[in-house]
Design a protein around this motif. Structure first.
Motif, mmCIF file in Angstrom:
data_model
loop_
_atom_site.group_PDB
_atom_site.id
_atom_site.type_symbol
_atom_site.label_atom_id
_atom_site.label_comp_id
_atom_site.label_asym_id
_atom_site.label_seq_id
_atom_site.Cartn_x
_atom_site.Cartn_y
_atom_site.Cartn_z
ATOM 1 N N ALA A 51 0.833 -1.208 0.000
ATOM 2 C CA ALA A 51 0.000 0.000 0.000
ATOM 3 C C ALA A 51 0.866 1.255 0.000
ATOM 4 O O ALA A 51 0.565 2.239 -0.689
ATOM 5 C CB ALA A 51 -0.924 -0.012 1.214
ATOM 6 N N PHE A 52 1.957 1.216 0.760
ATOM 7 C CA PHE A 52 2.844 2.381 0.850
ATOM 8 C C PHE A 52 3.493 2.692 -0.501
ATOM 9 O O PHE A 52 3.472 3.842 -0.972
ATOM 10 C CB PHE A 52 3.919 2.117 1.904
ATOM 11 C CG PHE A 52 4.958 3.205 2.016
ATOM 12 C CD1 PHE A 52 4.682 4.381 2.686
ATOM 13 C CD2 PHE A 52 6.212 3.043 1.442
ATOM 14 C CE1 PHE A 52 5.638 5.391 2.780
ATOM 15 C CE2 PHE A 52 7.173 4.038 1.535
ATOM 16 C CZ PHE A 52 6.881 5.223 2.208
ATOM 17 N N PHE A 53 4.058 1.657 -1.145
ATOM 18 C CA PHE A 53 4.725 1.883 -2.430
ATOM 19 C C PHE A 53 3.718 2.207 -3.538
ATOM 20 O O PHE A 53 4.035 2.970 -4.460
ATOM 21 C CB PHE A 53 5.559 0.659 -2.814
ATOM 22 C CG PHE A 53 6.778 0.465 -1.959
ATOM 23 C CD1 PHE A 53 7.744 1.458 -1.877
ATOM 24 C CD2 PHE A 53 6.969 -0.699 -1.239
ATOM 25 C CE1 PHE A 53 8.880 1.279 -1.090
ATOM 26 C CE2 PHE A 53 8.097 -0.886 -0.447
ATOM 27 C CZ PHE A 53 9.050 0.118 -0.366
ATOM 28 N N SER A 54 2.514 1.625 -3.451
ATOM 29 C CA SER A 54 1.495 1.912 -4.458
ATOM 30 C C SER A 54 1.049 3.366 -4.392
ATOM 31 O O SER A 54 0.605 3.934 -5.394
ATOM 32 C CB SER A 54 0.285 0.994 -4.262
ATOM 33 O OG SER A 54 0.628 -0.347 -4.520
ATOM 34 N N PHE A 55 1.158 3.974 -3.228
ATOM 35 C CA PHE A 55 0.802 5.385 -3.080
ATOM 36 C C PHE A 55 1.685 6.255 -3.969
ATOM 37 O O PHE A 55 1.225 7.225 -4.580
ATOM 38 C CB PHE A 55 0.934 5.803 -1.614
ATOM 39 C CG PHE A 55 0.698 7.278 -1.378
ATOM 40 C CD1 PHE A 55 -0.590 7.792 -1.348
ATOM 41 C CD2 PHE A 55 1.763 8.141 -1.187
ATOM 42 C CE1 PHE A 55 -0.805 9.141 -1.130
ATOM 43 C CE2 PHE A 55 1.565 9.493 -0.960
ATOM 44 C CZ PHE A 55 0.274 9.997 -0.932
ATOM 45 N N GLY A 66 10.471 -5.742 -0.073
ATOM 46 C CA GLY A 66 10.789 -6.044 -1.460
ATOM 47 C C GLY A 66 9.620 -6.648 -2.207
ATOM 48 O O GLY A 66 9.354 -6.304 -3.363
ATOM 49 N N TYR A 67 8.873 -7.540 -1.539
ATOM 50 C CA TYR A 67 7.710 -8.150 -2.183
ATOM 51 C C TYR A 67 6.624 -7.112 -2.429
ATOM 52 O O TYR A 67 5.983 -7.096 -3.483
ATOM 53 C CB TYR A 67 7.174 -9.282 -1.320
ATOM 54 C CG TYR A 67 6.037 -10.039 -1.960
ATOM 55 C CD1 TYR A 67 6.274 -10.893 -3.032
ATOM 56 C CD2 TYR A 67 4.734 -9.902 -1.505
ATOM 57 C CE1 TYR A 67 5.241 -11.593 -3.629
ATOM 58 C CE2 TYR A 67 3.686 -10.587 -2.104
ATOM 59 C CZ TYR A 67 3.952 -11.442 -3.159
ATOM 60 O OH TYR A 67 2.928 -12.118 -3.761
ATOM 61 N N GLY A 68 6.414 -6.233 -1.436
ATOM 62 C CA GLY A 68 5.425 -5.169 -1.616
ATOM 63 C C GLY A 68 5.804 -4.238 -2.754
ATOM 64 O O GLY A 68 4.960 -3.829 -3.558
ATOM 65 N N LEU A 69 7.106 -3.913 -2.858
ATOM 66 C CA LEU A 69 7.586 -3.064 -3.948
ATOM 67 C C LEU A 69 7.477 -3.779 -5.286
ATOM 68 O O LEU A 69 7.142 -3.162 -6.315
ATOM 69 C CB LEU A 69 9.038 -2.653 -3.683
ATOM 70 C CG LEU A 69 9.719 -1.777 -4.739
ATOM 71 C CD1 LEU A 69 8.926 -0.499 -4.980
ATOM 72 C CD2 LEU A 69 11.144 -1.464 -4.325
ATOM 73 N N LEU A 70 7.731 -5.094 -5.300
ATOM 74 C CA LEU A 70 7.629 -5.865 -6.536
ATOM 75 C C LEU A 70 6.216 -5.811 -7.098
ATOM 76 O O LEU A 70 6.011 -5.613 -8.299
ATOM 77 C CB LEU A 70 8.039 -7.316 -6.280
ATOM 78 C CG LEU A 70 7.840 -8.275 -7.462
ATOM 79 C CD1 LEU A 70 8.807 -7.936 -8.595
ATOM 80 C CD2 LEU A 70 8.016 -9.717 -7.026
ATOM 81 N N LEU A 71 5.220 -5.980 -6.236
ATOM 82 C CA LEU A 71 3.830 -5.942 -6.695
ATOM 83 C C LEU A 71 3.486 -4.575 -7.292
ATOM 84 O O LEU A 71 2.798 -4.490 -8.307
ATOM 85 C CB LEU A 71 2.888 -6.261 -5.529
ATOM 86 C CG LEU A 71 2.974 -7.684 -4.979
ATOM 87 C CD1 LEU A 71 2.099 -7.821 -3.736
ATOM 88 C CD2 LEU A 71 2.551 -8.693 -6.033
#
Length: 388
Positions: free
Chosen positions: A158-162, A219-224
């Motif tokens: 959610a953070f990186f998607s922002f 890293g996984y959150g950023l990958l998505l």
């Protein structure tokens, strides 16, 4: 035609009046009734894919822990088996076009081979790094602690998607982010005596495992988020084949990178000795690694199914629900201690997940309402044009 439009409009008005009487907003409009045959079939398929996600992830994590507990010491080998099973997905290319339930084609022009190759290589390198960090964390942490920390990947996504995907921060998303962050942070205050695993991990290695697991989750959150950005800006297509390519080719690159790492680190020289000294025997050593690879691909199959039956957001959110299941299974199979701090962390992780999924439910309901009103407007416009 005008009479049909009027009937549709009256039906919509009646439904909205009914919702108003029940104290519901338009945003909370109920989904299409489940008694329709096509909906029943869809939800059965979602249930099957969800089972693949939960079982694949849980089995792979528990077997990875078993590998390290019974004498496995190769972090590169543990990383390789997470990726090397991707050929299992090749039969999915043979699925008839009619069964590829979701196909969103944004443009007809295909990106050049060089651009696509660059994307696959970049994502493959990124996957290799976070999978290695994942293996280090699993090696040094109890599986229950490891899984609870991994639940933070939803908050990182959610953070990186922002920043990368213009994700809106609603109250439910903020609540989920805060709860998952607190859930992982609580484990920092865990006493080392309570968290030490049977192999006797030192405080230094425990700290390394904790940091690597947090980094792997980030890293996984950023990958998505990067995958979503790649589909939007580069591939500009969400067809079945495009999604399959985005899974298989980066995994191929990542597998090659990890395979090279296995030889450069000289860990390949210890594989035979490791197999001979494995507590459960040589055959069990090989079968453990094989089933880890298969389990991760079962997870990938389920995740792909959820993407096409629901959405990538739903697939990601549902994968997180399996993480709190692992600590419970770890207590049963590995006798991990589930103290009060872990229980609180588990409850907060589940609460954060439910908050995130509820926001997805609201978004889907709003999307269905907007689509229905758009269709009615289109019919009205067509009718007016025809009458003229």
């Amino acid at each position: 035609m005008a009479a049909q439009v009027q009937d549709v409009q009256l039906q919509i008005m009646a439904e909205e009046d009914k919702e108003a009487k029940q104290g519901s907003s338009v945003q909370n409009e109920p989904l299409v009734p489940l008694h329709r045959p096509e909906n029943v079939k869809r939800w059965i398929q979602i249930a099957i894919h969800a089972f693949f996600v939960l079982s694949g992830q849980s089995v792979a994590t528990l077997l990875g822990t078993l590998y390290f507990k019974k004498g496995g010491n190769s972090k590169w080998m543990a990383t390789l088996v997470q990726l090397a099973g991707f050929p299992v997905l090749f039969p999915y290319y043979c699925i008839p076009q009619s069964k590829k339930t979701k196909t969103v084609k944004i443009q007809t022009k295909t990106p050049s081979f060089l651009i696509l190759s660059s994307v696959y290589v970049f994502l493959g390198l990124f996957i290799a790094v976070y999978c290695y960090l994942y293996s280090v964390g699993l090696m040094y942490l109890p599986v229950s602690t490891f899984s609870l920390i991994c639940a933070s990947q939803l908050a990182f996504n959610a953070f990186f998607s922002f920043f990368l995907n213009s994700q809106k921060f609603t109250p439910f998303i903020i609540n989920s982010l805060m709860l998952l962050t607190i859930s992982s942070t609580l484990l920092v205050f865990q006493k080392q005596d309570d968290s030490a695993n049977p192999t006797g991990v030192s405080k230094g290695k425990y700290a390394i495992g904790f940091i690597c697991t947090v980094a792997a989750s980030a890293g996984y959150g950023l990958l998505l988020s990067q995958l979503q950005l790649a589909f939007k800006k580069v591939v500009k297509s969400e067809t079945f084949t495009a999604v399959m390519d985005m899974v298989i080719y980066p995994c191929l690159v990542a597998s090659c990178v990890v395979f090279v790492g296995l030889f450069v680190s000289n860990e390949w020289k210890t594989i035979l000795r490791e197999m001979e000294e494995y507590e459960l025997g040589k055959v069990s050593y090989v079968m453990t690694l094989v089933w880890i690879a298969i389990a991760w691909q079962v997870f990938n199959i389920g995740a792909l199914g959820l993407i096409f039956e629901a959405s990538s957001l739903f697939s990601n959110a549902f994968s997180v629900v399996g993480l709190p299941i692992v600590p419970i299974l770890a207590v049963v199979f590995f006798h991990d201690k589930m103290d009060g701090l872990k229980v609180i962390s588990l409850v907060l992780a589940i609460w954060g997940f439910l908050s995130y999924v509820y926001q997805h439910y609201l978004d889907e309901c709003q999307s269905k309402t907007d689509d229905r009103r758009t269709n009615v407007f289109s019919i009205s416009t067509a009718s007016s044009t025809g009458n003229q």
